[in-house]
Design a protein around this motif. Structure first.
Motif, PDB file in Angstrom:
ATOM      1  N   LYS A   1     -18.311 -28.383  -8.886  1.00  0.00           N
ATOM      2  CA  LYS A   1     -19.279 -29.475  -8.819  1.00  0.00           C
ATOM      3  C   LYS A   1     -20.631 -29.084  -9.435  1.00  0.00           C
ATOM      4  O   LYS A   1     -21.228 -29.856 -10.166  1.00  0.00           O
ATOM      5  N   SER A   2     -21.064 -27.868  -9.120  1.00  0.00           N
ATOM      6  CA  SER A   2     -22.398 -27.516  -9.606  1.00  0.00           C
ATOM      7  C   SER A   2     -22.408 -27.363 -11.118  1.00  0.00           C
ATOM      8  O   SER A   2     -23.427 -27.618 -11.761  1.00  0.00           O
TER       9      SER A   2
ATOM     10  N   ASN B   1     -10.805 -31.290 -12.322  1.00  0.00           N
ATOM     11  CA  ASN B   1     -11.332 -30.059 -12.915  1.00  0.00           C
ATOM     12  C   ASN B   1     -10.307 -28.926 -12.823  1.00  0.00           C
ATOM     13  O   ASN B   1      -9.236 -29.116 -12.267  1.00  0.00           O
TER      14      ASN B   1
ATOM     15  N   ASP C   1      -7.879 -26.115 -17.236  1.00  0.00           N
ATOM     16  CA  ASP C   1      -7.431 -24.940 -18.005  1.00  0.00           C
ATOM     17  C   ASP C   1      -6.429 -24.133 -17.195  1.00  0.00           C
ATOM     18  O   ASP C   1      -5.397 -23.692 -17.689  1.00  0.00           O
TER      19      ASP C   1
ATOM     20  N   ALA D   1     -14.503 -27.045 -16.343  1.00  0.00           N
ATOM     21  CA  ALA D   1     -15.967 -26.940 -16.286  1.00  0.00           C
ATOM     22  C   ALA D   1     -16.509 -25.660 -16.887  1.00  0.00           C
ATOM     23  O   ALA D   1     -17.627 -25.641 -17.406  1.00  0.00           O
TER      24      ALA D   1
ATOM     25  N   ASN E   1     -25.335 -19.024 -11.029  1.00  0.00           N
ATOM     26  CA  ASN E   1     -25.209 -19.553  -9.678  1.00  0.00           C
ATOM     27  C   ASN E   1     -25.895 -18.649  -8.663  1.00  0.00           C
ATOM     28  O   ASN E   1     -26.593 -19.112  -7.767  1.00  0.00           O
TER      29      ASN E   1
HETATM   30  N1  LIG Z   1     -10.999 -21.572 -14.529  1.00  0.00           N
HETATM   31  C1  LIG Z   1     -11.902 -22.473 -14.154  1.00  0.00           C
HETATM   32  N2  LIG Z   1     -12.857 -22.105 -13.268  1.00  0.00           N
HETATM   33  C2  LIG Z   1     -13.776 -23.029 -12.892  1.00  0.00           C
HETATM   34  C3  LIG Z   1     -13.733 -24.346 -13.381  1.00  0.00           C
HETATM   35  N3  LIG Z   1     -14.750 -25.035 -12.821  1.00  0.00           N
HETATM   36  C4  LIG Z   1     -15.389 -24.173 -11.996  1.00  0.00           C
HETATM   37  N4  LIG Z   1     -14.810 -22.953 -12.051  1.00  0.00           N
HETATM   38  C5  LIG Z   1     -15.217 -21.778 -11.278  1.00  0.00           C
HETATM   39  O1  LIG Z   1     -15.186 -22.127  -9.899  1.00  0.00           O
HETATM   40  C6  LIG Z   1     -16.261 -21.537  -9.202  1.00  0.00           C
HETATM   41  C7  LIG Z   1     -16.989 -22.581  -8.386  1.00  0.00           C
HETATM   42  O2  LIG Z   1     -17.723 -23.404  -9.239  1.00  0.00           O
HETATM   43  P1  LIG Z   1     -19.046 -24.132  -8.710  1.00  0.00           P
HETATM   44  O3  LIG Z   1     -19.551 -24.973  -9.817  1.00  0.00           O
HETATM   45  O4  LIG Z   1     -19.945 -23.130  -8.112  1.00  0.00           O
HETATM   46  O5  LIG Z   1     -18.381 -25.012  -7.563  1.00  0.00           O
HETATM   47  P2  LIG Z   1     -19.076 -25.918  -6.448  1.00  0.00           P
HETATM   48  O6  LIG Z   1     -19.056 -25.088  -5.193  1.00  0.00           O
HETATM   49  O7  LIG Z   1     -18.146 -27.076  -6.325  1.00  0.00           O
HETATM   50  O8  LIG Z   1     -20.424 -26.281  -6.908  1.00  0.00           O
HETATM   51  C8  LIG Z   1     -17.126 -20.861 -10.218  1.00  0.00           C
HETATM   52  O9  LIG Z   1     -16.892 -19.479 -10.146  1.00  0.00           O
HETATM   53  C9  LIG Z   1     -16.665 -21.426 -11.537  1.00  0.00           C
HETATM   54  O10 LIG Z   1     -16.770 -20.487 -12.560  1.00  0.00           O
HETATM   55  C10 LIG Z   1     -12.713 -24.705 -14.325  1.00  0.00           C
HETATM   56  O11 LIG Z   1     -12.599 -25.819 -14.814  1.00  0.00           O
HETATM   57  N5  LIG Z   1     -11.827 -23.722 -14.665  1.00  0.00           N
END
Ligand SMILES: Nc1nc2c(ncn2[C@@H]2O[C@H](COP(=O)(O)OP(=O)(O)O)[C@@H](O)[C@H]2O)c(=O)[nH]1
Lengths: 681, 76
Positions: free
Chosen positions: A44-45, A138, A141, A168, A544
Motif C-alpha cells: 500500500k505504501s 499487487n 510479479d 509495486a 520505508n
Molecule cells: N515482489 C513484490 N514485492 C512487493 C510488491 N509490492 C510490495 N512489495 C514488498 O512488500 C513489502 C511491503 O510493502 P509496503 O508498501 O511497505 O506495504 P504496506 O504495509 O501495505 O504499506 C515491501 O518490502 C515491498 O518491497 C510487489 O508487487 N512485488
C-alpha cells in the motif's frame, strides 16, 4: 454513475464532515477523497508514494498513535490507512481505518495476489460498504514467478468491481492507477439481507454505517445510537463472507507451486528452536552493537562530549560571558582523567573587558584533555546558561545525547519490523511472556521501552486486554531502562566491570519476574492468546525504514521535548534557590547510610524525579566503586519514571494505577537498592 | 470414534483438518485471516511451550498455546 447503492447519501451532524458532502457529479476530474485500504504488507505504501509523489503529510490520527499519510494526486486527496484484516473496532488501527473509509469517495483496495484467500475477506467487506471500489491486485510479479494463474476477468465479474494488476516494487501496472480511480464503481454484487441489516439505518446513516453496525461494531453503534449486531449475527455475516471468498478463490486461482525460496526457509529457521535461538542471539548481539555500543557509547560520546559540551556549550557560555560576570575553572586532565592542574579565571565584570586574562583563558582552554566549568554570578544567566541551564544542558542532552540515540533506536526497530522478524520474535517470546500474563506481542512495547518508555507506554495499546496493558505498563515503568538511561548504564558498567553487570542485571531481572508474577497472580481477568500473521522475511526497503524512523523520532521530540525543558527549568530554579541542596541533604543520609553511596549521588536521584535520564547522567562524574555503580544503577532504573512517561501513563491507565506505580517506584527503588547495598558493598 | 486432539498436541510437519474453533474474538480474527472449520492446514512448527505455527496455502499464522489448546483437529 456514482451513487450510493441505496441512492442515499450519508449524513453527519459533524460540521467538518459537512464540507465533504458536496459530492462531484462527474468524478474523473473533480476532487475526491481516494482512500487506500488493504491488509498489512500488501504494498500500500508503495502505491501511496507513487500517487502522492513528494507532497506527503504524515500525521498522527487525532488522539491516536496511528500515523496516517495524506497526499495529493492530480486534484484528488489520497489517504493511506493502517493495514488491517477487517474493518470494525477491535483495535486502534481498525477504528482509524474505519473512520477514514467512512469519509471516502473512492476506495482503492490493494490486495496481495499471493494471499487472495486472506485478502479478499477485507475486499468483500469494503465492497459491502457500498462505496465505489477498485481492486489493485499487487505482487503480480510473484504470482507469475510462482506460476500461479489468476483469472482477473472472472475475479472482476465475481466481485462486481474492476481489478487492476500491479507489481509495486517495479511500478509495473502503475499507469493504470489513474483508471482505477476513475473507474471505481459501487459493486452490483452487494445484496442487502434485510434480516441482517437494518434498512432504516441505511436510510438514516447510509449503507456503510448500517453495514458495520450490523457486523457488530459496537463503537459505531453507540455513536449513532443504533442497535448493533450480536456476536452471532456478526458471525453469520462473517461466515457468509468467508464462504464467498473461498468460492471466488476456487474459481479464479489455479495451480499452486510452493517453491521454497531462501527467505521462506529463513522464516522457518527463525522459528525452529534449534536455529531460531542462535538467530535470536545473533539479533540481540546486533542490537547490542548497534545501540549499546555504537549509538550509546561511540556516537553519543562524540556528539555529547565533543559537539555538545566541547563546542556548543563552550562557545555559547564563553560568548555569554562577554556580557556578564563569570568565574571559569579550567581543569587539565591526564590520561587517567585525573586532574593535574587547575586554573581559575575570575572575570569580575565580563570576559571582554579583560583582554589579558581572556587570552590566557582561551589559550588554556585549548586541547581535548580539559574540563571547563562556567559559574555565572547573575541568577538569570545561571538559569539560562548555567550547569543546568535551559540553553546549555537541556540542548546538549536533548539534541546531542538523546536524539542520536533515539534515531538509531528507531532505525533498528523499523529494520526488524520491515524485515518480518518482529512477528517471529513475538512468536519465539510467546512462551516466556505468557508465563507472566502477557503474550508474545508484548515484546514490541518492551523492546520499544529500551528506546523510550514514554512511547512504549503508548504502544501498550496494541495488547489485547486491560490486564495485559497493566502488566506491560508496570514492567516498562519499573524495570525497563530507556535509551537515555541505557547510555549511562552502558558507560558506567563498562568501567565497573562484569561483577557490577551481574549484580545489576540479576537484581533487575529478578524484580521484573517478581513484579510481573505478582500482577499476573492478582490482577483479575484473562490474558489474550497470541494470534498473528507471519509475513514473509525479506530485505526491508531503506526508504520505508527511514520514513518510519523520521516519523517516530519527530513524534518523540514533540511529546518529550517540552517536558525536558520544563524539567530543566525546574532543576535550575531548585539550584538557584538552594532547594537542590536542601533535597540532596534530605536524601543524603539515606544515600550514604542505607545505599552506601557518596552524598552527591543524591543529586542524581533528585534529578531523576524530573527525568530518569537526568538522574543517570548525574552519576557520570562521581568516583564510584564497581558495586556502588551496581547499586546506583539499580536505584535509578527502578526509580520514579520521568515526567513525560508519568503523564502518558496516567493518560493510558488512569490516576489510580499511575500514582500507585509512581509511589511504588520510590519505595521499591530505595528498598531493593538498599538491600542490595547491604549485601554487596 | 472421534479422536479429540487439540492443535497444541500436533507434531511438526503434519497435515491436519480443523474441526472446532472456540467462540470469541480469536475466532473472528481467524475467520478474517482465512481459517475456518473444515480447513486443511499444516503444522509448520511447534515451539517449546506450545506456541504453534500453522500454514494454509502461502500464509503462516502463529497461534499461542492457550488458544491452540482449544482448537480441535483431526490428523489427515
Ligand atoms: N515482489 C513484490 N514485492 C512487493 C510488491 N509490492 C510490495 N512489495 C514488498 O512488500 C513489502 C511491503 O510493502 P509496503 O508498501 O511497505 O506495504 P504496506 O504495509 O501495505 O504499506 C515491501 O518490502 C515491498 O518491497 C510487489 O508487487 N512485488
Amino acid at each position: 454513475m456514482r451513487t450510493d447503492s441505496t441512492g442515499i447519501k450519508s449524513k453527519s451532524a459533524d460540521a467538518s464532515a459537512m464540507q465533504l458532502e458536496i459530492k462531484p457529479e462527474t468524478p474523473s476530474n473533480k476532487s475526491e477523497k481516494v482512500v487506500l485500504a488493504g491488509n498489512p504488507n500488501v504494498g500500500k505504501s508503495l502505491v501511496f508514494n507513487y500517487l502522492s509523489g513528494t507532497y506527503v503529510d504524515v500525521s498522527n490520527f487525532p488522539g491516536t498513535t496511528v500515523s496516517v499519510s495524506e497526499g495529493k494526486y492530480k486534484n484528488h486527496t489520497i489517504l493511506d490507512t493502517p493495514g488491517v484484516y477487517g474493518v470494525s473496532s477491535f483495535n486502534e488501527e481498525e477504528t482509524v481505518t474505519r473512520d477514514i473509509l467512512l469519509e471516502a469517495d473512492v476506495i482503492l483496495n490493494v490486495v496481495n495476489a499471493l494471499h487472495l484467500e486472506r485478502d479478499l475477506f477485507l475486499t468483500l467487506q469494503l465492497i459491502d460498504l457500498g462505496k465505489p471500489v477498485s481492486v489493485i491486485l499487487n505482487f503480480y510479479d510473484e504470482v507469475k514467478k510462482k506460476k500461479i494463474k489468476i483469472d482477473t476477468d472472472a475475479l472482476s465479474k465475481l466481485l462486481g468491481v474492476k481489478v487492476f494488476t500491479t507489481s509495486a516494487i517495479t511500478k509495473t501496472g502503475f499507469e493504470n492507477l489513474d483508471a482505477a480511480i476513475a473507474q471505481a464503481v459501487v459493486s452490483d454484487k452487494i445484496k442487502t439481507d434485510p434480516s441482517k441489516i437494518n434498512l432504516e439505518a441505511i436510510q438514516q446513516h447510509g449503507r456503510a454505517i448500517a453495514q458495520l453496525v450490523a457486523e457488530g461494531d459496537d463503537n459505531l453503534a453507540r455513536k449513532y445510537q443504533l442497535p448493533y449486531g450480536t456476536p452471532d449475527e456478526r458471525e453469520l455475516i462473517y461466515l457468509d463472507r468467508r464462504q464467498k471468498v473461498n468460492e471466488i478463490v476456487n474459481e479464479v486461482e489455479y495451480q499452486d507451486d510452493m517453491s521454497g525460496k531462501f527467505f521462506n526457509r529463513l522464516g522457518r529457521w527463525t522459528l525452529n528452536p534449534l536455529t531460531g535461538i542462535p538467530i535470536l542471539g545473533l539479533v540481540l548481539v546486533m542490537l547490542y552493537y548497534a545501540i549499546g555500543d555504537f549509538a550509546a557509547q561511540r556516537l553519543v560520546g562524540y556528539t555529547e562530549g565533543v559537539l555538545g559540551k566541547g563546542i556548543f556549550e563552550f562557545y555559547t557560555k564563553s560568548f555569554v560571558g562577554n556580557f556578564t560576570p563569570v568565574e571559569i575553572t579550567v581543569n587539565t586532565l591526564d590520561a587517567n582523567e585525573e586532574v593535574v592542574k587547575t586554573n581559575i579565571y575570575d572575570f569580575k565584570e565580563s570576559i571582554s573587558v579583560d583582554p589579558v586574562q581572556k587570552d590566557k583563558f582561551f589559550g588554556d582552554a585549548q586541547g581535548s584533555n580539559k574540563d571547563i566549568t562556567f559559574e555565572f554570578k547573575n541568577p538569570v544567566m545561571k538559569l539560562l546558561f548555567g550547569e543546568f541551564g535551559i540553553f546549555s544542558m537541556t540542548i546538549t542532552y536533548l539534541i546531542f545525547l538523546l536524539l542520536p540515540l533515539v534515531v538509531c533506536f528507531y532505525f533498528v526497530m523499523a529494520f526488524l519490523e520491515d524485515s518480518g522478524y518482529l512477528p517471529r520474535l513475538a512468536t519465539m517470546m510467546d512462551r516466556s511472556l505468557s508465563a507472566i500474563g502477557l503474550n508474545g506481542k508484548a515484546i514490541i512495547p518492551i523492546l520499544l521501552g529500551f528506546g523510550c518508555v514514554t512511547m512504549a507506554t503508548i504502544t501498550t495499546r496494541i495488547l489485547g486486554s486491560s490486564r495485559e496493558k497493566s502488566i506491560a505498563t508496570a514492567i516498562l515503568q519499573f524495570v525497563i531502562p530507556c535509551s537515555a538511561q541505557l547510555a549511562v548504564i552502558a558507560a558506567l558498567t563498562a568501567k565497573a566491570g562484569p561483577g557490577a553487570v551481574l549484580v545489576y542485571g540479576g537484581v533487575i531481572f529478578a524484580m521484573m519476574i517478581t513484579i510481573s508474577t505478582i500482577l499476573n497472580r492478582f490482577l483479575p481477568g484473562e490474558s489474550t492468546p497470541l494470534l498473528i500473521d507471519l509475513p514473509p522475511m525479506r530485505i526491508p526497503r531503506l526508504e520505508n525504514i527511514l520514513k518510519k524512523m523520521v516519523f517516530r523520532t519527530w513524534g518523540f521530540l514533540k511529546e518529550a521535548g517540552v517536558w525536558f525543558f520544563i524539567g530543566a527549568l525546574f532543576v535550575a530554579v531548585l539550584d538557584i534557590t538552594g532547594m537542590l541542596v536542601f533535597f540532596q541533604n534530605l536524601l543524603q543520609p539515606v544515600t550514604t547510610g542505607w545505599l552506601k553511596l557518596p552524598g552527591e549521588a543524591s543529586t542524581a536521584f533528585v534529578m531523576g524525579v524530573v527525568r530518569r535520564d537526568f538522574g543517570g547522567a548525574g552519576l557520570y562524574d562521581l568516583a564510584l566503586a564497581p558495586m556502588q555503580v551496581a547499586v546506583a544503577l539499580i536505584v535509578i532504573t527502578l526509580f520514579v519514571p520521568c515526567i513525560a512517561s508519568f503523564m502518558v501513563m496516567i493518560n493510558e491507565r488512569g490516576w489510580k494505577e499511575g500514582l500507585l506505580i509512581w509511589f511504588g517506584a520510590w519505595i521499591i527503588a530505595f528498598l531493593v537498592g538498599g538491600l542490595t547495598a547491604q549485601i554487596v558493598i | 470414534m472421534t479422536e479429540n486432539i487439540t492443535l497444541d498436541k500436533v507434531k511438526k510437519g503434519t497435515s491436519i483438518k480443523i474441526i472446532r474453533i472456540p467462540q470469541g474474538d480469536s475466532r473472528i480474527q481467524l475467520l478474517r485471516m482465512g481459517i475456518i472449520e473444515g480447513d486443511k492446514i499444516i503444522c509448520l512448527e511447534r515451539l517449546p511451550g506450545g506456541t504453534v505455527v500453522i500454514q494454509k496455502n502461502r500464509q503462516e499464522i502463529a497461534v499461542g498455546h492457550s488458544l491452540a489448546k482449544q482448537i480441535m483437529i483431526l490428523p489427515e
